[in-house]
Design an enzyme around this catalytic site. Structure first.
Site, short mmCIF file in Angstrom:
data_model
loop_
_atom_site.label_atom_id
_atom_site.label_comp_id
_atom_site.label_asym_id
_atom_site.label_seq_id
_atom_site.Cartn_x
_atom_site.Cartn_y
_atom_site.Cartn_z
CB THR A 106 -10.64 -7.67 0.87
OG1 THR A 106 -10.02 -6.47 0.52
CG2 THR A 106 -11.94 -7.62 1.79
CB SER A 147 -4.07 -6.94 -4.65
OG SER A 147 -5.07 -5.93 -4.80
CB THR A 167 -10.79 -6.95 -5.53
OG1 THR A 167 -10.82 -5.78 -4.66
CG2 THR A 167 -11.55 -7.69 -4.94
CG ASP A 168 -7.44 -2.53 -4.40
OD1 ASP A 168 -8.53 -2.58 -4.42
OD2 ASP A 168 -6.61 -1.98 -3.36
N1 ASP Z 1 -7.27 -3.44 -1.02
C1 ASP Z 1 -7.64 -4.77 -1.18
C2 ASP Z 1 -6.79 -5.49 -2.06
O1 ASP Z 1 -6.72 -5.53 -3.20
C3 ASP Z 1 -8.98 -4.97 -2.02
C4 ASP Z 1 -9.36 -6.36 -2.10
O2 ASP Z 1 -8.83 -7.34 -1.79
O3 ASP Z 1 -10.79 -6.31 -2.26
O4 ASP Z 1 -5.79 -6.13 -1.48
#
Ligand code: ASP
Length: 324
Positions: free
Chosen positions: A12, A54, A86-87
Protein backbone atom coordinates in the site's frame (compact mmCIF):
# COMPACT_ATOMS: atom_id res chain seq x y z
CA UNK A 1 26.59 12.03 5.81
CA UNK A 2 24.90 8.63 6.37
CA UNK A 3 23.98 6.59 3.31
CA UNK A 4 20.73 4.65 3.54
CA UNK A 5 19.45 2.23 0.91
CA UNK A 6 15.67 2.13 0.45
CA UNK A 7 14.60 -1.21 -1.01
CA UNK A 8 11.03 -0.98 -2.22
CA UNK A 9 9.05 -4.20 -2.54
CA UNK A 10 5.48 -2.92 -3.08
CA UNK A 11 2.42 -2.79 -0.83
CA UNK A 12 0.00 0.00 0.00
CA UNK A 13 2.88 2.39 0.72
CA UNK A 14 3.61 2.48 -3.03
CA UNK A 15 -0.01 2.18 -4.22
CA UNK A 16 -2.78 4.71 -4.88
CA UNK A 17 -6.55 4.85 -4.91
CA UNK A 18 -8.03 4.73 -8.43
CA UNK A 19 -11.22 6.37 -9.76
CA UNK A 20 -13.22 3.21 -9.04
CA UNK A 21 -12.27 3.34 -5.36
CA UNK A 22 -9.83 0.41 -5.47
CA UNK A 23 -6.23 0.55 -4.23
CA UNK A 24 -3.84 -0.43 -7.04
CA UNK A 25 -0.14 -0.67 -7.81
CA UNK A 26 1.56 2.38 -9.38
CA UNK A 27 3.95 2.40 -12.31
CA UNK A 28 6.01 5.05 -10.49
CA UNK A 29 6.65 4.62 -6.76
CA UNK A 30 5.57 7.82 -4.95
CA UNK A 31 8.53 7.33 -2.57
CA UNK A 32 11.09 7.63 -5.37
CA UNK A 33 11.35 11.37 -4.84
CA UNK A 34 12.94 11.92 -1.43
CA UNK A 35 13.20 15.66 -1.75
CA UNK A 36 10.93 17.41 0.71
CA UNK A 37 11.35 14.76 3.39
CA UNK A 38 13.54 17.19 5.34
CA UNK A 39 16.22 14.60 6.08
CA UNK A 40 19.42 16.21 7.31
CA UNK A 41 22.75 14.44 7.06
CA UNK A 42 21.15 11.45 5.34
CA UNK A 43 21.41 10.47 1.69
CA UNK A 44 18.86 7.95 0.40
CA UNK A 45 19.56 5.60 -2.49
CA UNK A 46 16.63 3.74 -3.98
CA UNK A 47 16.20 0.24 -5.37
CA UNK A 48 12.84 -0.82 -6.81
CA UNK A 49 13.62 -4.47 -6.16
CA UNK A 50 10.04 -5.79 -6.27
CA UNK A 51 6.54 -4.43 -6.73
CA UNK A 52 4.32 -6.96 -4.97
CA UNK A 53 1.15 -6.69 -2.95
CA UNK A 54 2.44 -8.46 0.13
CA UNK A 55 0.01 -11.42 -0.06
CA UNK A 56 2.12 -12.30 -3.15
CA UNK A 57 5.35 -12.33 -1.11
CA UNK A 58 7.17 -15.69 -0.86
CA UNK A 59 10.17 -17.00 1.10
CA UNK A 60 12.17 -16.98 -2.19
CA UNK A 61 11.40 -13.27 -2.65
CA UNK A 62 12.43 -12.70 0.98
CA UNK A 63 15.75 -14.41 0.20
CA UNK A 64 16.21 -12.00 -2.69
CA UNK A 65 15.69 -9.04 -0.33
CA UNK A 66 18.14 -10.55 2.18
CA UNK A 67 20.79 -11.02 -0.55
CA UNK A 68 20.32 -7.43 -1.74
CA UNK A 69 20.81 -6.14 1.82
CA UNK A 70 24.00 -8.17 2.27
CA UNK A 71 25.31 -6.88 -1.05
CA UNK A 72 24.63 -3.28 0.04
CA UNK A 73 26.24 -3.87 3.44
CA UNK A 74 29.36 -5.25 1.75
CA UNK A 75 29.44 -2.14 -0.45
CA UNK A 76 29.48 0.09 2.64
CA UNK A 77 25.89 1.27 3.07
CA UNK A 78 25.16 2.55 6.61
CA UNK A 79 21.60 1.23 6.92
CA UNK A 80 18.69 -0.20 4.95
CA UNK A 81 14.96 0.53 4.86
CA UNK A 82 12.68 -2.06 3.27
CA UNK A 83 9.21 -0.85 2.30
CA UNK A 84 6.67 -3.66 2.22
CA UNK A 85 2.96 -4.40 2.18
CA UNK A 86 1.66 -4.73 5.71
CA UNK A 87 -0.18 -8.04 5.30
CA UNK A 88 2.99 -10.16 5.42
CA UNK A 89 5.41 -7.50 6.66
CA UNK A 90 5.98 -9.34 9.94
CA UNK A 91 7.01 -12.50 8.10
CA UNK A 92 9.58 -10.79 5.87
CA UNK A 93 10.92 -8.72 8.78
CA UNK A 94 11.40 -11.82 10.93
CA UNK A 95 12.91 -13.81 8.03
CA UNK A 96 15.49 -11.03 7.62
CA UNK A 97 16.06 -10.99 11.39
CA UNK A 98 16.76 -14.74 11.33
CA UNK A 99 19.10 -14.67 8.33
CA UNK A 100 21.06 -11.40 8.41
CA UNK A 101 24.16 -10.78 10.51
CA UNK A 102 23.45 -7.88 12.82
CA UNK A 103 25.97 -5.53 11.16
CA UNK A 104 23.92 -2.54 9.99
CA UNK A 105 20.43 -1.33 10.96
CA UNK A 106 17.70 -2.87 8.81
CA UNK A 107 14.27 -1.30 9.21
CA UNK A 108 11.03 -2.51 7.62
CA UNK A 109 8.04 -0.22 7.16
CA UNK A 110 4.85 0.20 5.15
CA UNK A 111 1.57 2.08 5.16
CA UNK A 112 -2.08 1.48 5.83
CA UNK A 113 -3.34 4.24 3.54
CA UNK A 114 -2.20 4.50 -0.05
CA UNK A 115 -0.28 7.50 -1.35
CA UNK A 116 -3.21 9.68 -2.53
CA UNK A 117 -5.66 8.96 0.31
CA UNK A 118 -6.44 11.58 2.93
CA UNK A 119 -4.24 10.96 5.96
CA UNK A 120 -1.80 8.81 3.99
CA UNK A 121 0.80 7.48 6.41
CA UNK A 122 3.42 6.19 3.97
CA UNK A 123 5.72 9.18 3.70
CA UNK A 124 5.70 9.69 7.48
CA UNK A 125 6.49 6.02 8.16
CA UNK A 126 9.17 6.03 5.47
CA UNK A 127 10.84 9.14 6.85
CA UNK A 128 10.76 7.70 10.39
CA UNK A 129 12.22 4.41 9.14
CA UNK A 130 15.07 6.22 7.35
CA UNK A 131 15.82 8.18 10.52
CA UNK A 132 15.97 4.97 12.55
CA UNK A 133 18.16 3.23 9.95
CA UNK A 134 20.58 6.18 10.16
CA UNK A 135 20.63 6.32 13.96
CA UNK A 136 23.72 5.06 15.82
CA UNK A 137 21.37 3.80 18.54
CA UNK A 138 19.75 1.39 16.07
CA UNK A 139 22.94 -0.73 15.83
CA UNK A 140 22.72 -4.26 17.26
CA UNK A 141 18.96 -4.23 17.72
CA UNK A 142 18.19 -6.95 15.17
CA UNK A 143 15.81 -6.16 12.32
CA UNK A 144 13.38 -3.43 13.31
CA UNK A 145 9.87 -2.51 12.22
CA UNK A 146 9.02 1.19 12.36
CA UNK A 147 5.36 2.12 12.10
CA UNK A 148 3.22 5.03 13.31
CA UNK A 149 6.07 6.37 15.53
CA UNK A 150 6.74 2.98 17.18
CA UNK A 151 10.00 1.02 16.86
CA UNK A 152 9.47 -2.75 17.25
CA UNK A 153 11.57 -5.89 17.23
CA UNK A 154 10.87 -7.96 14.10
CA UNK A 155 10.86 -11.00 16.37
CA UNK A 156 7.59 -10.13 18.08
CA UNK A 157 5.77 -7.42 16.11
CA UNK A 158 2.45 -8.32 14.50
CA UNK A 159 -0.29 -6.65 12.48
CA UNK A 160 -3.24 -6.24 14.84
CA UNK A 161 -5.83 -4.23 12.89
CA UNK A 162 -7.09 -4.54 9.33
CA UNK A 163 -7.16 -0.81 8.53
CA UNK A 164 -5.97 1.35 11.45
CA UNK A 165 -2.67 3.21 11.00
CA UNK A 166 -1.83 2.11 14.55
CA UNK A 167 -1.84 -1.55 13.55
CA UNK A 168 1.65 -2.89 14.41
CA UNK A 169 2.12 -4.00 18.01
CA UNK A 170 4.34 -6.23 20.08
CA UNK A 171 1.70 -7.84 22.32
CA UNK A 172 4.22 -9.26 24.80
CA UNK A 173 6.92 -6.63 25.22
CA UNK A 174 5.64 -3.39 23.63
CA UNK A 175 7.85 -0.98 21.71
CA UNK A 176 11.65 -0.89 21.75
CA UNK A 177 11.41 2.85 21.27
CA UNK A 178 9.83 5.69 19.39
CA UNK A 179 10.47 8.26 16.67
CA UNK A 180 9.29 11.62 17.93
CA UNK A 181 9.71 14.74 15.78
CA UNK A 182 12.87 13.39 14.09
CA UNK A 183 14.31 12.12 17.37
CA UNK A 184 15.02 8.39 17.54
CA UNK A 185 14.62 7.21 21.13
CA UNK A 186 15.26 3.65 22.31
CA UNK A 187 13.95 2.53 25.71
CA UNK A 188 14.51 -1.26 25.56
CA UNK A 189 17.47 -3.44 24.65
CA UNK A 190 17.18 -6.62 22.59
CA UNK A 191 18.58 -9.59 24.53
CA UNK A 192 20.37 -12.14 22.38
CA UNK A 193 20.39 -12.43 18.64
CA UNK A 194 21.65 -15.24 16.41
CA UNK A 195 21.54 -15.48 12.67
CA UNK A 196 21.55 -18.46 10.35
CA UNK A 197 23.25 -18.47 6.96
CA UNK A 198 21.03 -19.84 4.17
CA UNK A 199 21.31 -19.78 0.37
CA UNK A 200 17.96 -21.35 -0.51
CA UNK A 201 14.55 -21.84 1.07
CA UNK A 202 12.67 -25.13 1.42
CA UNK A 203 9.01 -25.44 0.46
CA UNK A 204 6.30 -27.55 2.06
CA UNK A 205 6.15 -25.99 5.54
CA UNK A 206 2.53 -25.71 6.65
CA UNK A 207 0.67 -23.66 9.26
CA UNK A 208 -2.58 -24.96 10.79
CA UNK A 209 -4.82 -23.26 13.32
CA UNK A 210 -6.63 -25.44 15.89
CA UNK A 211 -10.35 -24.89 16.54
CA UNK A 212 -13.10 -26.30 18.73
CA UNK A 213 -14.33 -29.55 17.24
CA UNK A 214 -11.19 -30.04 15.11
CA UNK A 215 -10.49 -33.60 13.94
CA UNK A 216 -7.37 -35.11 12.38
CA UNK A 217 -8.43 -34.63 8.74
CA UNK A 218 -6.39 -31.51 8.06
CA UNK A 219 -3.27 -33.13 9.48
CA UNK A 220 -3.80 -36.23 7.33
CA UNK A 221 -4.33 -34.05 4.25
CA UNK A 222 -1.05 -32.26 4.98
CA UNK A 223 0.67 -35.59 5.55
CA UNK A 224 -0.49 -36.72 2.10
CA UNK A 225 1.29 -33.68 0.60
CA UNK A 226 4.65 -34.92 2.00
CA UNK A 227 5.37 -31.88 4.17
CA UNK A 228 8.83 -30.75 5.30
CA UNK A 229 7.37 -29.35 8.53
CA UNK A 230 4.14 -28.33 10.25
CA UNK A 231 3.43 -25.50 12.68
CA UNK A 232 0.25 -25.77 14.75
CA UNK A 233 -1.40 -22.75 16.33
CA UNK A 234 -2.73 -24.66 19.31
CA UNK A 235 -5.30 -23.52 21.87
CA UNK A 236 -4.48 -21.48 24.96
CA UNK A 237 -1.16 -22.32 26.56
CA UNK A 238 -0.67 -25.13 24.02
CA UNK A 239 -3.41 -27.77 23.87
CA UNK A 240 -5.26 -29.66 21.12
CA UNK A 241 -8.50 -31.64 20.90
CA UNK A 242 -7.50 -35.21 21.84
CA UNK A 243 -9.11 -36.63 18.68
CA UNK A 244 -6.47 -34.90 16.52
CA UNK A 245 -3.58 -36.69 18.19
CA UNK A 246 -3.52 -39.93 16.12
CA UNK A 247 -3.18 -37.84 12.93
CA UNK A 248 -0.48 -35.65 14.50
CA UNK A 249 1.31 -38.85 15.56
CA UNK A 250 1.20 -40.06 11.93
CA UNK A 251 3.09 -36.88 10.94
CA UNK A 252 5.68 -37.49 13.65
CA UNK A 253 6.00 -41.13 12.55
CA UNK A 254 6.99 -39.83 9.10
CA UNK A 255 9.79 -37.80 10.81
CA UNK A 256 7.95 -34.53 9.99
CA UNK A 257 8.93 -31.85 12.53
CA UNK A 258 5.79 -30.59 14.28
CA UNK A 259 6.10 -27.26 16.07
CA UNK A 260 3.50 -25.80 18.40
CA UNK A 261 2.68 -22.15 19.15
CA UNK A 262 -0.40 -20.65 20.74
CA UNK A 263 -3.27 -19.19 18.73
CA UNK A 264 -3.65 -16.59 21.53
CA UNK A 265 -2.76 -13.03 20.63
CA UNK A 266 -0.25 -12.77 23.47
CA UNK A 267 1.66 -14.94 25.94
CA UNK A 268 3.79 -18.09 25.91
CA UNK A 269 3.04 -21.62 24.69
CA UNK A 270 3.96 -24.05 27.47
CA UNK A 271 3.26 -27.67 28.42
CA UNK A 272 1.03 -27.07 31.43
CA UNK A 273 -2.04 -29.30 31.11
CA UNK A 274 -2.02 -33.06 31.73
CA UNK A 275 -5.44 -34.00 30.31
CA UNK A 276 -5.64 -35.89 26.96
CA UNK A 277 -4.49 -33.48 24.24
CA UNK A 278 -2.98 -31.17 26.88
CA UNK A 279 0.47 -29.66 26.40
CA UNK A 280 2.23 -32.24 28.55
CA UNK A 281 1.06 -35.09 26.31
CA UNK A 282 1.85 -33.08 23.16
CA UNK A 283 5.40 -32.44 24.31
CA UNK A 284 5.93 -36.08 25.26
CA UNK A 285 4.86 -37.10 21.72
CA UNK A 286 7.77 -35.06 20.34
CA UNK A 287 5.96 -31.85 19.38
CA UNK A 288 8.32 -28.89 19.84
CA UNK A 289 7.04 -25.91 21.81
CA UNK A 290 8.05 -22.60 20.25
CA UNK A 291 7.22 -20.44 23.22
CA UNK A 292 7.06 -16.83 22.16
CA UNK A 293 6.42 -16.71 18.43
CA UNK A 294 3.12 -16.45 16.61
CA UNK A 295 2.24 -18.96 13.89
CA UNK A 296 3.52 -17.08 10.80
CA UNK A 297 6.83 -16.28 12.54
CA UNK A 298 7.32 -19.85 13.80
CA UNK A 299 6.75 -21.02 10.22
CA UNK A 300 9.45 -18.61 8.99
CA UNK A 301 11.84 -19.93 11.63
CA UNK A 302 11.08 -23.53 10.67
CA UNK A 303 11.73 -22.71 6.99
CA UNK A 304 15.07 -21.10 7.92
CA UNK A 305 16.06 -23.96 10.23
CA UNK A 306 15.24 -26.61 7.61
CA UNK A 307 16.86 -24.57 4.84
CA UNK A 308 20.20 -24.57 6.61
CA UNK A 309 20.00 -28.32 7.07
CA UNK A 310 18.97 -28.61 10.71
CA UNK A 311 17.04 -31.73 11.67
CA UNK A 312 16.10 -33.86 14.68
CA UNK A 313 17.34 -32.61 18.02
CA UNK A 314 19.30 -29.67 16.52
CA UNK A 315 16.19 -28.39 14.77
CA UNK A 316 14.10 -28.89 17.91
CA UNK A 317 16.62 -26.92 20.00
CA UNK A 318 16.70 -24.14 17.42
CA UNK A 319 12.91 -23.89 17.38
CA UNK A 320 12.61 -24.04 21.17
CA UNK A 321 15.28 -21.38 21.77
CA UNK A 322 13.38 -18.13 22.21
CA UNK A 323 16.43 -15.96 21.54
CA UNK A 324 17.80 -17.44 18.33
N1 ASP B 1 -2.80 -5.54 1.18
C1 ASP B 1 -1.69 -4.64 1.33
C2 ASP B 1 -0.39 -5.41 1.19
O1 ASP B 1 0.03 -6.03 2.12
C3 ASP B 1 -1.76 -3.99 2.63
C4 ASP B 1 -0.67 -2.99 2.89
O2 ASP B 1 0.31 -2.89 2.25
O3 ASP B 1 -0.85 -2.25 3.86
O4 ASP B 1 0.22 -5.34 0.17
Amino acid sequence: MKKILAIHTGGTISMSLNDQGGVVQNEQNPLDNNEGLGLTGIEVETDELLNLPSPHMTPSAMLKIKNRIQQAAAAGIDGVVVTHGTDTLEETAYFLDLTLPNTIPVVVTGAMRSSNEIGADGVFNFKSAVEVAAADAAQNKGVLVVFNTGIYSARYVTKTHTTSVDTFKDPIYGTLGTVDHDQVIFAQQLIGSEYTEIDHVVEGVYLVKAYAGMTGELFDAINAAKPRGVVIEAMGAGNLPAVTLPAVQRLLDQQVPVVLVSRCFSGYAQPIYAYPGGGIELQSMGIVFCEQLNGPKARMKLIVGLSCGKSGRTLAEYMANALS
